[in-house]
Motif scaffolding. Structure first.
Motif, PDB file in Angstrom:
ATOM      1  N   GLU A 118       0.829  -1.198   0.000  1.00  0.00           N
ATOM      2  CA  GLU A 118       0.000   0.000   0.000  1.00  0.00           C
ATOM      3  C   GLU A 118       0.867   1.254   0.000  1.00  0.00           C
ATOM      4  OE1 GLU A 118      -3.413   2.267  -0.168  1.00  0.00           O
ATOM      5  OE2 GLU A 118      -3.293   0.104  -0.379  1.00  0.00           O
ATOM      6  N   ALA A 119       1.915   1.266   0.812  1.00  0.00           N
ATOM      7  CA  ALA A 119       2.772   2.451   0.932  1.00  0.00           C
ATOM      8  C   ALA A 119       3.427   2.819  -0.394  1.00  0.00           C
ATOM      9  CB  ALA A 119       3.839   2.215   1.997  1.00  0.00           C
ATOM     10  N   GLU A 120       3.827   1.821  -1.154  1.00  0.00           N
ATOM     11  CA  GLU A 120       4.554   2.089  -2.394  1.00  0.00           C
ATOM     12  C   GLU A 120       3.695   2.747  -3.468  1.00  0.00           C
ATOM     13  OE1 GLU A 120       6.444  -1.654  -3.339  1.00  0.00           O
ATOM     14  OE2 GLU A 120       8.214  -1.069  -2.182  1.00  0.00           O
ATOM     15  N   LYS A 121       2.380   2.678  -3.341  1.00  0.00           N
ATOM     16  CA  LYS A 121       1.496   3.333  -4.310  1.00  0.00           C
ATOM     17  C   LYS A 121       1.717   4.842  -4.348  1.00  0.00           C
ATOM     18  CE  LYS A 121      -2.508   0.272  -3.781  1.00  0.00           C
ATOM     19  NZ  LYS A 121      -3.910   0.243  -3.319  1.00  0.00           N
ATOM     20  N   TYR A 122       2.235   5.393  -3.270  1.00  0.00           N
ATOM     21  CA  TYR A 122       2.310   6.842  -3.120  1.00  0.00           C
ATOM     22  C   TYR A 122       3.729   7.392  -3.261  1.00  0.00           C
ATOM     23  CZ  TYR A 122      -2.245   5.539  -1.528  1.00  0.00           C
ATOM     24  OH  TYR A 122      -3.506   4.978  -1.470  1.00  0.00           O
ATOM     25  N   ILE A 123       4.685   6.544  -3.595  1.00  0.00           N
ATOM     26  CA  ILE A 123       6.062   7.005  -3.779  1.00  0.00           C
ATOM     27  C   ILE A 123       6.074   8.129  -4.806  1.00  0.00           C
ATOM     28  CG2 ILE A 123       8.322   6.351  -4.732  1.00  0.00           C
ATOM     29  CD1 ILE A 123       8.053   3.711  -3.244  1.00  0.00           C
ATOM     30  N   GLY A 124       6.778   9.173  -4.460  1.00  0.00           N
ATOM     31  CA  GLY A 124       6.907  10.320  -5.352  1.00  0.00           C
ATOM     32  C   GLY A 124       5.938  11.451  -5.057  1.00  0.00           C
ATOM     33  N   MET A 125       4.896  11.189  -4.257  1.00  0.00           N
ATOM     34  CA  MET A 125       3.963  12.267  -3.915  1.00  0.00           C
ATOM     35  C   MET A 125       4.638  13.245  -2.966  1.00  0.00           C
ATOM     36  SD  MET A 125       0.207  10.504  -3.471  1.00  0.00           S
ATOM     37  CE  MET A 125      -0.548  12.075  -3.062  1.00  0.00           C
ATOM     38  N   PRO A 126       4.340  14.527  -3.095  1.00  0.00           N
ATOM     39  CA  PRO A 126       4.975  15.528  -2.228  1.00  0.00           C
ATOM     40  C   PRO A 126       4.416  15.518  -0.811  1.00  0.00           C
ATOM     41  CG  PRO A 126       3.381  16.581  -3.648  1.00  0.00           C
ATOM     42  CD  PRO A 126       3.452  15.127  -4.076  1.00  0.00           C
ATOM     43  N   TYR A 127       5.180  16.071   0.097  1.00  0.00           N
ATOM     44  CA  TYR A 127       4.763  16.286   1.477  1.00  0.00           C
ATOM     45  C   TYR A 127       3.855  17.514   1.521  1.00  0.00           C
ATOM     46  CZ  TYR A 127       5.081  17.560   6.411  1.00  0.00           C
ATOM     47  OH  TYR A 127       4.796  17.877   7.709  1.00  0.00           O
ATOM     48  N   THR A 128       2.743  17.393   2.241  1.00  0.00           N
ATOM     49  CA  THR A 128       1.847  18.526   2.464  1.00  0.00           C
ATOM     50  C   THR A 128       1.485  18.550   3.935  1.00  0.00           C
ATOM     51  OG1 THR A 128       0.899  18.278   0.255  1.00  0.00           O
ATOM     52  CG2 THR A 128      -0.348  19.600   1.821  1.00  0.00           C
ATOM     53  N   PHE A 129       1.930  19.560   4.673  1.00  0.00           N
ATOM     54  CA  PHE A 129       1.617  19.651   6.099  1.00  0.00           C
ATOM     55  C   PHE A 129       0.108  19.645   6.277  1.00  0.00           C
ATOM     56  CE2 PHE A 129       0.864  21.736  10.152  1.00  0.00           C
ATOM     57  CZ  PHE A 129       1.753  21.045  10.961  1.00  0.00           C
ATOM     58  N   GLY A 130      -0.383  18.765   7.152  1.00  0.00           N
ATOM     59  CA  GLY A 130      -1.823  18.644   7.393  1.00  0.00           C
ATOM     60  C   GLY A 130      -2.570  18.014   6.233  1.00  0.00           C
ATOM     61  N   GLY A 131      -1.852  17.246   5.417  1.00  0.00           N
ATOM     62  CA  GLY A 131      -2.440  16.641   4.224  1.00  0.00           C
ATOM     63  C   GLY A 131      -3.660  15.780   4.512  1.00  0.00           C
ATOM     64  N   THR A 132      -4.528  15.686   3.504  1.00  0.00           N
ATOM     65  CA  THR A 132      -5.739  14.887   3.599  1.00  0.00           C
ATOM     66  C   THR A 132      -5.675  13.751   2.579  1.00  0.00           C
ATOM     67  OG1 THR A 132      -6.972  16.871   4.220  1.00  0.00           O
ATOM     68  CG2 THR A 132      -8.260  14.961   3.512  1.00  0.00           C
ATOM     69  N   PRO A 133      -5.397  12.531   3.056  1.00  0.00           N
ATOM     70  CA  PRO A 133      -5.277  11.374   2.154  1.00  0.00           C
ATOM     71  C   PRO A 133      -6.569  11.096   1.398  1.00  0.00           C
ATOM     72  CG  PRO A 133      -4.440  10.872   4.341  1.00  0.00           C
ATOM     73  CD  PRO A 133      -5.147  12.189   4.440  1.00  0.00           C
ATOM     74  N   PRO A 134      -6.508  10.530   0.240  1.00  0.00           N
ATOM     75  CA  PRO A 134      -5.295  10.121  -0.470  1.00  0.00           C
ATOM     76  C   PRO A 134      -4.748  11.192  -1.422  1.00  0.00           C
ATOM     77  CG  PRO A 134      -7.180   9.228  -1.612  1.00  0.00           C
ATOM     78  CD  PRO A 134      -7.714  10.018  -0.420  1.00  0.00           C
ATOM     79  N   LYS A 135      -5.327  12.404  -1.384  1.00  0.00           N
ATOM     80  CA  LYS A 135      -4.863  13.456  -2.293  1.00  0.00           C
ATOM     81  C   LYS A 135      -3.554  14.081  -1.844  1.00  0.00           C
ATOM     82  CE  LYS A 135      -9.497  14.543  -3.782  1.00  0.00           C
ATOM     83  NZ  LYS A 135      -9.769  14.709  -5.133  1.00  0.00           N
ATOM     84  N   SER A 136      -3.308  14.125  -0.536  1.00  0.00           N
ATOM     85  CA  SER A 136      -2.066  14.697  -0.011  1.00  0.00           C
ATOM     86  C   SER A 136      -1.773  14.084   1.354  1.00  0.00           C
ATOM     87  CB  SER A 136      -2.173  16.216   0.089  1.00  0.00           C
ATOM     88  OG  SER A 136      -3.197  16.592   0.984  1.00  0.00           O
ATOM     89  N   PHE A 137      -0.496  14.101   1.711  1.00  0.00           N
ATOM     90  CA  PHE A 137      -0.051  13.453   2.946  1.00  0.00           C
ATOM     91  C   PHE A 137       0.975  14.301   3.672  1.00  0.00           C
ATOM     92  CE2 PHE A 137      -1.083   9.921   0.092  1.00  0.00           C
ATOM     93  CZ  PHE A 137      -1.831   9.079   0.900  1.00  0.00           C
ATOM     94  N   ASP A 138       0.952  14.228   5.002  1.00  0.00           N
ATOM     95  CA  ASP A 138       2.116  14.551   5.805  1.00  0.00           C
ATOM     96  C   ASP A 138       2.536  13.224   6.432  1.00  0.00           C
ATOM     97  OD1 ASP A 138       0.415  14.156   8.025  1.00  0.00           O
ATOM     98  OD2 ASP A 138       0.329  16.277   8.529  1.00  0.00           O
ATOM     99  N   CYS A 139       3.550  13.232   7.267  1.00  0.00           N
ATOM    100  CA  CYS A 139       4.110  11.952   7.730  1.00  0.00           C
ATOM    101  C   CYS A 139       3.109  11.100   8.487  1.00  0.00           C
ATOM    102  CB  CYS A 139       5.375  12.176   8.548  1.00  0.00           C
ATOM    103  SG  CYS A 139       5.138  12.995  10.150  1.00  0.00           S
ATOM    104  N   SER A 140       2.362  11.690   9.402  1.00  0.00           N
ATOM    105  CA  SER A 140       1.434  10.888  10.204  1.00  0.00           C
ATOM    106  C   SER A 140       0.223  10.459   9.372  1.00  0.00           C
ATOM    107  CB  SER A 140       1.001  11.648  11.455  1.00  0.00           C
ATOM    108  OG  SER A 140       0.446  12.901  11.133  1.00  0.00           O
ATOM    109  N   ALA A 141      -0.259  11.319   8.493  1.00  0.00           N
ATOM    110  CA  ALA A 141      -1.376  10.937   7.622  1.00  0.00           C
ATOM    111  C   ALA A 141      -0.981   9.742   6.757  1.00  0.00           C
ATOM    112  CB  ALA A 141      -1.789  12.113   6.739  1.00  0.00           C
TER     113      ALA A 141
END
Length: 116
Positions: free
Chosen positions: A1-24
């Motif tokens: 599952e994690a590898e699906k998102y390789i290359g996506m940028p970091y976004t503080f306070g991100g809302t998955p699956p469109k954006s992520f921060d580390c905890s999201a």
């Protein structure tokens, strides 16, 4: 599952699956993969749901925690999924595999955990 998102940028306070921060990223991957239902929380919140383990006990799928990666007012400020062999997959910028043996990550290493 994690590898699906390789290359996506970091976004503080991100809302998955469109954006992520580390905890999201960690919460999303664990929940979507069916490994563990981990509702969205902070890196510190994830730490609170884990049993502490030593580096020698850590295996792929455990969680690695870091401190003082930014001024957050709490000890745990970054989180990644341990991939074994001193590597993690995490939402850096971008989401990627990274060695935790670099001087930066070693300086900020807080510990390892296993979800309970």
């Amino acid at each position: 599952e994690a590898e699906k998102y390789i290359g996506m940028p970091y976004t503080f306070g991100g809302t998955p699956p469109k954006s992520f921060d580390c905890s999201a990223f960690v919460c999303w991957v664990f929940s979507k993969s069916g490994v563990y239902n981990l509702p969205r929380t902070t890196a510190q919140g994830i730490y609170g749901k884990c049993q502490r383990i030593s580096a020698s006990e850590a295996k792929a799928g455990d969680i690695v925690f870091f401190t003082n990666t930014y001024n957050a007012g709490r000890p745990v400020t970054h989180v990644g999924i341990y991939a074994g062999n001193n590597r993690m997959i995490h939402c850096g910028d971008p989401i990627q595999y990274t060695s935790i043996n670099t001087s930066y990550w070693q300086e900020h290493l807080y510990g390892f955990g296993r979800l309970i």
